[in-house]
Design a protein around this motif. Sequence first.
Motif, PDB file in Angstrom:
ATOM      1  N   MET A 141       0.868  -1.187   0.000  1.00  0.00           N
ATOM      2  CA  MET A 141       0.000   0.000   0.000  1.00  0.00           C
ATOM      3  C   MET A 141       0.904   1.236   0.000  1.00  0.00           C
ATOM      4  O   MET A 141       0.955   2.027   0.939  1.00  0.00           O
ATOM      5  CB  MET A 141      -0.932  -0.051   1.217  1.00  0.00           C
ATOM      6  CG  MET A 141      -1.789  -1.308   1.238  1.00  0.00           C
ATOM      7  SD  MET A 141      -2.754  -1.548   2.743  1.00  0.00           S
ATOM      8  CE  MET A 141      -4.053  -0.348   2.490  1.00  0.00           C
ATOM      9  N   TYR A 142       1.636   1.367  -1.102  1.00  0.00           N
ATOM     10  CA  TYR A 142       2.673   2.384  -1.179  1.00  0.00           C
ATOM     11  C   TYR A 142       2.117   3.810  -1.202  1.00  0.00           C
ATOM     12  O   TYR A 142       2.762   4.741  -0.730  1.00  0.00           O
ATOM     13  CB  TYR A 142       3.543   2.148  -2.419  1.00  0.00           C
ATOM     14  CG  TYR A 142       4.198   0.794  -2.454  1.00  0.00           C
ATOM     15  CD1 TYR A 142       5.005   0.358  -1.413  1.00  0.00           C
ATOM     16  CD2 TYR A 142       4.001  -0.080  -3.536  1.00  0.00           C
ATOM     17  CE1 TYR A 142       5.607  -0.890  -1.438  1.00  0.00           C
ATOM     18  CE2 TYR A 142       4.601  -1.331  -3.571  1.00  0.00           C
ATOM     19  CZ  TYR A 142       5.408  -1.727  -2.519  1.00  0.00           C
ATOM     20  OH  TYR A 142       5.988  -2.961  -2.552  1.00  0.00           O
ATOM     21  N   GLY A 143       0.934   3.980  -1.776  1.00  0.00           N
ATOM     22  CA  GLY A 143       0.344   5.315  -1.845  1.00  0.00           C
ATOM     23  C   GLY A 143       0.093   5.888  -0.459  1.00  0.00           C
ATOM     24  O   GLY A 143       0.402   7.047  -0.182  1.00  0.00           O
ATOM     25  N   LYS A 144      -0.468   5.072   0.422  1.00  0.00           N
ATOM     26  CA  LYS A 144      -0.729   5.532   1.784  1.00  0.00           C
ATOM     27  C   LYS A 144       0.581   5.756   2.542  1.00  0.00           C
ATOM     28  O   LYS A 144       0.712   6.719   3.318  1.00  0.00           O
ATOM     29  CB  LYS A 144      -1.613   4.512   2.515  1.00  0.00           C
ATOM     30  CG  LYS A 144      -3.051   4.465   1.998  1.00  0.00           C
ATOM     31  CD  LYS A 144      -3.893   3.473   2.787  1.00  0.00           C
ATOM     32  CE  LYS A 144      -5.330   3.404   2.242  1.00  0.00           C
ATOM     33  NZ  LYS A 144      -6.105   4.615   2.509  1.00  0.00           N
ATOM     34  N   ALA A 145       1.549   4.875   2.337  1.00  0.00           N
ATOM     35  CA  ALA A 145       2.846   5.033   2.990  1.00  0.00           C
ATOM     36  C   ALA A 145       3.514   6.338   2.558  1.00  0.00           C
ATOM     37  O   ALA A 145       4.129   7.046   3.374  1.00  0.00           O
ATOM     38  CB  ALA A 145       3.749   3.848   2.661  1.00  0.00           C
TER      39      ALA A 145
END
Length: 626
Positions: free
Chosen positions: A205-209
Amino acid sequence: MWALRRAADPLRSQGCRVGVSLAACSNFTVRSDYVKNAVDISEPAEWASGGCLLPKRFYHSPSSHLHLSLWSCGLSSQAGAKSSGDEEDSEDGFSELETPVNTDSIEESNTGEEVVEEVVSEPELSDLDSEEGLAEASQNELGLSDAEAGAADEESKKRSPGNLFKVIVNAQNIKSALSKWVEEGNHLGRSEISVAVLSLRRRRMYGKALQISEWLEENKQLNFVERDYASHLDLIAKVRGFQKAEQYIGKIPESMRGEIIYRTLLANCVAATNAKKAEEVFNKMRDLEFPITAFACNQLILLYKRLDKKKIADVLLLMEKENVKPTLFTYRVLIDTKGQSNDITGMEQVLETMKAEGIEPDIFTQSVLAKHYINAELIEKAEAVLKEMEGLNLKENRAACKSLLPLYAALGKADDVKRVWKTCESNPHLDECVAAIEAWGKLGKIAEAEAVFEKMSKIWKRLPSKNYTALLRVYANHKLLSKGKDLAKRMADSGCRIGPLTWDGLVKLYVEAGEVEKADSILQKAVQQSSLKPMFNSYIVILDQYAKRGDVHNAEKMFHRLKQAGYVGRLRQYQSLLQAYINAKTPAYGFRDRMKADNIFPNKAVAAQLAQVDAFKKTAISDLLD
């Protein structure tokens, strides 16, 4: 290293040698005249790729040459029909293979808890190719997640295994949620942040990270060190592309722009299969006088494995010259490269060199060996590797089950698949369920695959999309269109997130059912309705079908959409497009120039295709008439 490069002495009879002077200086750069000056190949020059890592100065002293036949043309020339182009089918993601056997990815526990879905990208299934596993292992080598895990102290893990994480996952606006978290008096130190970011990374979940990292930097919540900047850079590259990541480097304080910053950018250039940019970054690291590391060399080897295997020789020579020891990952890539080239002898010699250096193969490396033995129909050798993977007690060696299931299925051993699954069945992990579904599907046992899926549905309240897609691909492979449609509806009704992996399953379902236009329509709608990028394989299976028909118009359209999606620098789509022209019996005017403009250079197979569609080629009759 010398033993590693000598491992393919039998290949020397093929007339392919690379000579590099021992007296060359240590400053490396990209040279476009590599083939002309350094390689003696019994192939037309137009087949060779331009650009390779070589010394700026070259001395052609016959007495001081090293003959690197192992990683030069021997690899390409040995690639048979089985391996030609196959390794690129599944590249994006790269491609592609089963994920590494390491299963500590915050395993979805067997408590029936809801599984959080991927929001940026989805992993690919293990039956696509070994490339994805290597790509993921490459990212693990980067060490950013490990650093975050190290920063997360045990007390924080016990106290808050998911409080902040759950807030972030459920938040519509992450930055507002973080501000509110602090305003309410909750502690927000490096430990809490590291646990949350690590959890997001492991679920991809790279976008949230990235939004967390941006909020921390904007609000100066943490005193950023170099590894924090590297983690931020990595997330930008994954979400917005490496061009944006490169721009971000300019915003990093100069004192923090160390080797880890540039190796992070290098890894993401390789992940994007951008050879030109990767070589630029590597040479930038040399210009900045950073030490040559095994990680940087491994990235180049992984890149050239995909694009130009002949160049691997130069990286190995550089490693030897700089006294850089190969790692387990180095040997993994080299073993897989030799296996893909159908060079089993060379693969075994690399393995022996690896063991002689005191490095034992892990389960993932063993699974790669077994896969290539199976492809080469060396059944006894494959079975020996599988027995070694199992060990004396399979229950104690549970980590091997995920890899064993599809490998036994590939051997047609239904009893062994049943035996291994029985070890997992009472308390299965999600990845083992996926492997079991794939294995039963390969064996044509649809009912057994469905039973595994239903078992998962009862244990977990909400399944991730990859588990649905595993069964969807089974239906596709057996042309069970009706069942596939019903499963897709069930997936949508469950609230499961529909992403690239699901699109790929649907595309394959309709292609196998002969409804290519419907598959094309599904893919086009997916692109229009989502910001996520479809998998390379989704485009290529449709392109291949148009090529079989000789439908040049639609093949060109699909080829253009591939480039629009960012899939450039690969030979695979050119092969398919050329086949469309061949089947249509239509000359492909200017095709060589198109490839050259994209920095793509033909191998033997593509050169033969180009000859077939050359509008100006000479024949015996045309010579007489002229």
